[in-house]
Design an enzyme around this catalytic site. Sequence first.
Site, mmCIF file in Angstrom:
data_model
loop_
_atom_site.group_PDB
_atom_site.id
_atom_site.type_symbol
_atom_site.label_atom_id
_atom_site.label_comp_id
_atom_site.label_asym_id
_atom_site.label_seq_id
_atom_site.Cartn_x
_atom_site.Cartn_y
_atom_site.Cartn_z
ATOM 1 N N ASP A 71 0.868 -1.172 0.000
ATOM 2 C CA ASP A 71 0.000 0.000 0.000
ATOM 3 C C ASP A 71 0.898 1.213 0.000
ATOM 4 O O ASP A 71 1.514 1.563 1.014
ATOM 5 C CB ASP A 71 -0.955 0.042 1.187
ATOM 6 C CG ASP A 71 -1.940 1.208 1.008
ATOM 7 O OD1 ASP A 71 -1.780 1.966 0.023
ATOM 8 O OD2 ASP A 71 -2.859 1.360 1.818
HETATM 9 C C1 BGC Z 1 -4.323 4.017 0.173
HETATM 10 C C2 BGC Z 1 -4.705 2.883 -0.765
HETATM 11 C C3 BGC Z 1 -4.622 3.346 -2.190
HETATM 12 C C4 BGC Z 1 -3.220 3.876 -2.443
HETATM 13 C C5 BGC Z 1 -2.994 4.319 -3.875
HETATM 14 C C6 BGC Z 1 -3.025 4.699 -0.217
HETATM 15 O O1 BGC Z 1 -2.843 5.864 0.489
HETATM 16 O O2 BGC Z 1 -4.233 3.496 1.484
HETATM 17 O O3 BGC Z 1 -6.006 2.421 -0.448
HETATM 18 O O4 BGC Z 1 -4.966 2.316 -3.068
HETATM 19 O O5 BGC Z 1 -2.990 4.982 -1.592
HETATM 20 O O6 BGC Z 1 -3.645 5.492 -4.194
#
Ligand code: BGC
Length: 751
Positions: free
Chosen positions: A294
């Site tokens: 993530d």
């Molecule tokens: C979030 C994710 C997301 C990723 C990409 C992160 O801050 O926790 O859910 O998919 O960013 O945008």
Amino acid sequence: MPNAAPIRSEAPQARSAPDLPRGAQAGTPEGIEALIAAMTLEEKAGQLTIMPAALAPSLANAANPEAISGTPSQQEQAVREGRLGGVFNGDSADWHRRMQHVAVHESRLGIPLLFAADVIHGFRTIFPVPLAEAAAFDPELARRTARAAAEEATAVGLAWNFAPMVDVSRDARWGRGVEGAGEDVLLGSLLAAARVEGFQGARLDDADAMLATPKHLAAYGAAAGGLDYAGADVSERTLREVYFPPFQSAFGAGALSTMAAFNDVAGVPCHANSWLMKDVLRGEWDFEGFVVSDYTGDFELIAHGLAEDERDAARLAFAGGVDMSMSSALYARFLPDLVRAGEVDEAEVDASVRRVLKLKAALGLFEDPFNRLAPARTEKGHAPTHRELAREAARKSLVLLKNEGGLLPLARSAKIALIGPFAAGHDHLNGPWVLFGDPRQATSVEDGLRAAMADPQALTVAAGCAAEAEIAGGIDEAVSAARAADVVVLVVGEGERMSGEAQSRLDIGLPEPQRALVEAVRAVGKPTVLILKCGRAMTLDPASEASKALLVAWFLGVETGGALADVLFGDHAPSGRLPVSFPRHVAQSPFHYDRKITGRPPLSLQHGEEFKARYRESLNLSAWPFGHGLTYGDVAYADLDAGAGRMAWDGSLEVAATITNRGAREAEELVQLYIHDRAASVTRPIRQLKGFKRVTLAPGASERVAFTLTRADLTFVGPDLTWIAEPGRFTVWIAPSAETGVEGEFELLKP
Ligand code: BGC
């Protein structure tokens, strides 16, 4: 964050590649092996790296302020050199086409890029936030909105969706509950599968299919104190009973990627948790897809206090089972060296690369890298069918908590004062997690109501205050509007940035300026409908709670105004149900209906019994229970029948009750089935949802609604941490919510 440029640009030690497979040939199992055999370590690490799309830094930055995206030409060069496997959160078909051209025609191996994005609840046409849509208790609806979102998103080349978010969330302080399906395991599991099916469509290689990413593995919603990113100190039993099932359901529906969660679980960050990613995910669940970090979750192992430095973080994340690194570029920067130093096994790197290439092949990208980018494919954003679907979904997401004296539906001829910070304008309609939707396309509450009124001029609008700030003279204006009206419609709650990532709250009530507004308007004494906009369960102050009608409207997306008008004026009856319990007080958090009973449950609903599981100030009950929601009918439950009251070990049991509409208007009722296991070898929840059915009842009509239970519905994670059922007595309810209903009992017989 690492401060170096994300992708180094020295050329890889290229072996000659003239006889390497290209096109469809490269995507066959043999082709993939031939590619892997020919790849440099840098090229392998490149396939395991995804970066925010450089062309849309404002988009990437809006969602993730600390993103390092590089410039478009740097990113192009990285692709040319085989150092980048994909980019995310861009939405330009032209730029995607150009990047794909570079990947396929200008890089040594010609491996196509994967374009990914967060398409959480719509791409251009924004549907209700997932928590709102969960209130519809309608997996087929979730499948349809996910399908429409994928149709729109794939038209700009996107092939991989960082959705659905399937984290069970039981703590209203945590802001990310808005992205998921709420607190219940069964509902969450059904919606997880439906959304995966919707995003992925019939076949992954179809031009309008998007690979789904159930996220965030695991127990992200169990963050201690409701504080986003905090650790989840949950037992393995709770993981298996509560947090895992929606993931298993999503994988069962065919999802082939997943995302590690930011948090640690019992002390081990998910980005370095080989028990979770290898033993459970791959070992027990036979998952054959790949795991992405993530965002900079791999890099964050340093702050977690697990990794010494960036190189160590890359090593730990890779060893933990994270196949692909997002945004930190740690794999691109350190994996080759870690392999050369013997700290990472190249065969493991090959296995991760193989997973990624297989998925690129499954998405049809080797066969036709431009399959989603054909100029003939035009963007379908806001196609009339998608707008209609958005209106249907928004309508079905509305939850009517209370309707004293039948105040709703309103007469179209009523003189209405529409008051509150969300009464007018296009802000705060779409929700916190929208990258690609244009807020101006959304119908405001004001426009929706006016369009449905007999005399549009009979609507007066006053903001009264802003979401979290006073407006000079605002309350006076609102009070005069209320005085001049027959009925007041107050639109209050959370602004759209008050829930979502990193938006944990200590107080889940209305912000102070709004409380003052509600009190002042209430003092005028006009019948009031309070519409609550929110991305989580909220607590209501006495003045709000005293409104004659209470309607939870969440964030409904592009058709907010129209959907509200449909229900407020009675063209459609409200039919949504709470997918999260609304607690009485924030301090009950985490509060959910299927909590454990304790050894000292209160004996009655009277408050004040000593030495019972209660707070000094209140019983530990909800203000509004999970599953609650009214329609315009008046529905009664009676005559529960659990057959002979015995279920054979391999048999089934039919449980039925009579549901009657005593009201004068049609009722759409969501009939729910709950059980409680009275004596088991580990403690069991007060109630657990085991099924739900929707019935539509004409005034005066009755229907016998039946459910079939089998042993599978009675299983739990036993003392040895495997799923078992135990013979014994169960309570069963058929109910309109988790705290009410008609009750019976039955026994599961010994085998
Ligand atoms: C979030 C994710 C997301 C990723 C990409 C992160 O801050 O926790 O859910 O998919 O960013 O945008």
